[in-house]
Design a protein around this motif. Structure first.
Motif, mmCIF file in Angstrom:
data_model
loop_
_atom_site.group_PDB
_atom_site.id
_atom_site.type_symbol
_atom_site.label_atom_id
_atom_site.label_comp_id
_atom_site.label_asym_id
_atom_site.label_seq_id
_atom_site.Cartn_x
_atom_site.Cartn_y
_atom_site.Cartn_z
ATOM 1 N N LEU A 11 -51.897 -3.892 31.959
ATOM 2 C CA LEU A 11 -52.089 -3.325 33.061
ATOM 3 C C LEU A 11 -51.589 -3.931 34.221
ATOM 4 O O LEU A 11 -51.394 -3.054 34.994
ATOM 5 C CB LEU A 11 -53.808 -3.424 33.099
ATOM 6 C CG LEU A 11 -54.513 -2.333 33.489
ATOM 7 C CD1 LEU A 11 -54.304 -1.009 33.012
ATOM 8 C CD2 LEU A 11 -56.001 -2.478 33.838
ATOM 9 N N LEU A 15 -49.215 -1.360 36.273
ATOM 10 C CA LEU A 15 -49.884 -0.721 37.536
ATOM 11 C C LEU A 15 -50.011 -1.532 38.589
ATOM 12 O O LEU A 15 -49.450 -1.523 39.778
ATOM 13 C CB LEU A 15 -51.269 -0.082 37.220
ATOM 14 C CG LEU A 15 -51.167 1.115 36.094
ATOM 15 C CD1 LEU A 15 -52.416 1.618 35.887
ATOM 16 C CD2 LEU A 15 -50.305 2.057 36.748
ATOM 17 N N VAL A 16 -50.750 -2.598 38.472
ATOM 18 C CA VAL A 16 -51.471 -3.514 39.721
ATOM 19 C C VAL A 16 -50.240 -4.283 40.117
ATOM 20 O O VAL A 16 -50.122 -4.166 41.282
ATOM 21 C CB VAL A 16 -52.408 -4.394 39.175
ATOM 22 C CG1 VAL A 16 -53.155 -5.211 40.449
ATOM 23 C CG2 VAL A 16 -53.640 -3.712 38.487
ATOM 24 N N ASN A 18 -46.954 -3.925 39.986
ATOM 25 C CA ASN A 18 -45.682 -3.174 39.426
ATOM 26 C C ASN A 18 -44.469 -3.782 39.932
ATOM 27 O O ASN A 18 -44.567 -4.260 41.205
ATOM 28 C CB ASN A 18 -45.847 -1.573 39.948
ATOM 29 C CG ASN A 18 -44.727 -0.803 39.537
ATOM 30 O OD1 ASN A 18 -43.641 -0.966 39.895
ATOM 31 N ND2 ASN A 18 -45.101 0.092 38.551
ATOM 32 N N SER A 22 -44.905 -3.431 44.094
ATOM 33 C CA SER A 22 -45.581 -4.520 44.727
ATOM 34 C C SER A 22 -44.802 -5.946 44.619
ATOM 35 O O SER A 22 -45.337 -6.913 45.384
ATOM 36 C CB SER A 22 -47.104 -4.720 44.053
ATOM 37 O OG SER A 22 -47.063 -5.307 43.119
ATOM 38 N N PHE A 186 -49.566 3.243 45.092
ATOM 39 C CA PHE A 186 -49.814 2.257 43.980
ATOM 40 C C PHE A 186 -50.366 1.076 44.338
ATOM 41 O O PHE A 186 -51.379 0.289 43.419
ATOM 42 C CB PHE A 186 -48.517 1.717 43.666
ATOM 43 C CG PHE A 186 -47.841 2.093 42.429
ATOM 44 C CD1 PHE A 186 -47.600 1.762 41.128
ATOM 45 C CD2 PHE A 186 -47.402 3.375 42.185
ATOM 46 C CE1 PHE A 186 -47.276 2.093 39.960
ATOM 47 C CE2 PHE A 186 -46.989 4.048 41.061
ATOM 48 C CZ PHE A 186 -46.769 3.418 40.098
ATOM 49 N N GLY A 188 -53.450 1.495 45.381
ATOM 50 C CA GLY A 188 -54.730 2.188 45.017
ATOM 51 C C GLY A 188 -55.261 1.381 43.616
ATOM 52 O O GLY A 188 -56.381 1.217 43.325
ATOM 53 N N PHE A 189 -54.115 1.182 42.923
ATOM 54 C CA PHE A 189 -54.502 0.295 41.625
ATOM 55 C C PHE A 189 -55.128 -1.020 41.675
ATOM 56 O O PHE A 189 -55.526 -1.476 40.586
ATOM 57 C CB PHE A 189 -53.241 0.258 40.732
ATOM 58 C CG PHE A 189 -52.624 1.775 40.339
ATOM 59 C CD1 PHE A 189 -53.808 2.408 39.555
ATOM 60 C CD2 PHE A 189 -51.486 2.358 40.294
ATOM 61 C CE1 PHE A 189 -53.475 3.660 39.095
ATOM 62 C CE2 PHE A 189 -51.276 3.562 40.014
ATOM 63 C CZ PHE A 189 -52.078 4.381 39.353
ATOM 64 N N SER A 190 -54.768 -1.667 42.807
ATOM 65 C CA SER A 190 -55.488 -3.034 42.914
ATOM 66 C C SER A 190 -56.825 -3.111 42.537
ATOM 67 O O SER A 190 -56.967 -4.411 42.047
ATOM 68 C CB SER A 190 -54.897 -3.545 44.304
ATOM 69 O OG SER A 190 -55.743 -2.732 45.174
ATOM 70 N N LEU A 192 -57.971 -2.328 39.955
ATOM 71 C CA LEU A 192 -57.938 -2.413 38.518
ATOM 72 C C LEU A 192 -58.067 -3.875 37.962
ATOM 73 O O LEU A 192 -58.108 -4.150 36.786
ATOM 74 C CB LEU A 192 -57.070 -1.693 37.789
ATOM 75 C CG LEU A 192 -57.236 -0.180 37.862
ATOM 76 C CD1 LEU A 192 -55.883 0.535 37.404
ATOM 77 C CD2 LEU A 192 -58.133 0.147 37.024
ATOM 78 N N ASP A 193 -58.000 -4.674 39.157
ATOM 79 C CA ASP A 193 -57.742 -6.091 38.533
ATOM 80 C C ASP A 193 -58.750 -6.917 38.306
ATOM 81 O O ASP A 193 -59.251 -8.046 38.538
ATOM 82 C CB ASP A 193 -57.300 -6.769 39.929
ATOM 83 C CG ASP A 193 -55.953 -7.722 39.710
ATOM 84 O OD1 ASP A 193 -55.457 -7.541 38.524
ATOM 85 O OD2 ASP A 193 -55.320 -8.496 40.643
#
Lengths: 196, 211
Positions: A11, A15-16, A18, A22, A186, A188-190, A192-193
């Motif tokens: 994950l 995403l987080v 990437n 990032s 992207f 926004g995915f942070s 998910l950590d």
């Protein structure tokens, strides 16, 4: 080594954290071959493949280097391994999977200088990942790259066809600008950590 | 051999980042404070100059088919040296640049110059080319750092001036944190690209009118 950890690494890599949006690794091919959808997909798949194999091989090379106390040779050893690996994969594909080889074309040799590949090998060592973790990180990092380049290629195709932008921004600058906007998305995915 | 021309090419008309579009990764990734920018710029300048000299010396010996591999080995050797030197004498810089120091190996600027210039030219010209292109790269990094640091944290010269704290121009709370994030890197670089594109185009138009 449990499943949660693998899930968390995947994950993170896709995403987080990437690779493109990032960590800024592999931007040159990302900007270079994202003008058309087909080539973008080809490049993405090739990079995913090489990143996975390179992670596995560099794990072994690192063991060898540590064994002989030659850690300072890491960078040189890794880049040599990656360069010869890419060459080897190219020859192997030419013999056995000719259609895939044709599809990837000139993108295969270019992967040697993709900093995402060397980056993933170095990060694996830096983070002290085990063999399975390294391979998972390599493959999922590649999938992250594939996702990024496919998203960006589709935006760019549309943009080149229809957009009406200021003269000074035409071409490369506006592409960078839209990559920036995807990077913003992207971020926004942070959130998910959660597994760390 | 014309030093002035090469310098002009390196800084503006053939700027490695803004015109040749090489070395984008490091340009965006590490330009969050002036300290990082100058450190990275000078490291690349040194490596580029050294590798240009060595490759130009070896250009008659390296066979054409395996030149890329040979270039990479030469570059990797210098990168390792710089990496170890930084770890020994500037551990702060080495920590904040992290994985991007070893990644100079695959920085397209160095390989690009090796392929395009030093493999075909003499030693002195290659050394000058390395210095000029390195200066062009460093200037872009410094510009990126100054803009992003100012807008993002309201300071100037972080890590270098004022004993490392930098000069606070407006309170850090009012800074747009976005500019320090990846997003800011893309946007700032896009703006710089647009500026150069505009300036070069205007220069061309002026020349045409004069004729």
């Amino acid at each position: 080594m449990d499943l949660t950890e693998i899930f968390s690494i995947s994950l993170g890599a896709i995403l987080v954290q990437n690779f493109i949006f990032s960590q800024f690794l592999g931007l040159c091919p990302f900007m270079g071959v994202s003008t058309k959808m087909d080539t973008a997909v080809g490049m993405g798949i090739a990079v995913t493949f090489v990143m996975g194999v390179a992670s596995a091989v560099c794990y072994g090379v690192d063991l060898l280097l540590v064994n002989f106390g030659l850690e300072y040779m890491q960078t040189v050893a890794y880049i040599l391994v990656i360069a010869s690996l890419v060459q080897f994969i190219e020859m192997f594909m030419k013999k056995t999977m000719h259609s895939l080889y044709e599809a990837l074309g000139i993108y295969l040799p270019l992967i040697t200088t993709n900093c995402a590949v060397l980056g993933v090998a170095l990060l694996n060592t830096q983070n002290g990942y085990s063999f399975i973790e390294s391979v998972v990180y390599g493959v999922t990092g590649g999938i992250g790259f594939l996702l990024a380049i496919v998203l960006f290629a589709s935006v760019r195709e549309r943009m080149d066809a229809t957009s009406d932008c200021p003269k000074a921004f035409e071409g490369f600058p506006i592409a960078l600008m839209s990559a920036g906007l995807i990077a913003l998305a992207f971020m926004g995915f942070s959130g998910l950590d959660v597994f760390k | 051999m014309n030093f002035k021309n090469q310098l002009k090419e390196g800084i503006i008309t053939q700027n490695p980042v803004l015109v040749q579009q090489l070395g984008l990764c490091s340009t965006m990734a590490i330009t969050t404070s002036l300290f990082n920018g100058i450190g990275m710029g000078i490291s690349v300048l040194i490596i580029l100059t050294c590798s240009n000299i060595v490759i130009s010396l070896l250009r008659k010996v390296i066979p054409n088919q395996i030149r890329i591999a040979a270039f990479i080995v030469v570059i990797a050797a210098f990168v390792t040296m710089v990496d170890l030197l930084l770890k020994a004498f500037l551990p702060d810089l080495s920590n904040s640049l992290g994985v991007f120091i070893p990644l100079i190996v695959v920085n397209c600027i160095i390989l690009g110059r090796a392929e395009a210039f030093s493999y075909k030219n003499g030693v002195v010209a290659s050394a000058v080319d390395g210095i000029c292109q390195g200066i062009g790269y460093t200037l872009v990094l410094i510009a990126m750092c100054v803009i992003r640091e100012f807008l993002g944290a309201g300071s100037f010269g972080g890590g270098v001036l004022n004993g490392g704290a930098g000069i606070q121009i407006f309170p850090a709370d009012y800074g747009a944190l976005m500019m320090i994030m990846p997003f800011g890197g893309f946007i700032t670089l896009a703006a710089l690209f647009a500026l150069v594109q505009w300036a070069l185009k205007r220069g061309d138009n002026n020349k045409k009118e004069e004729k």
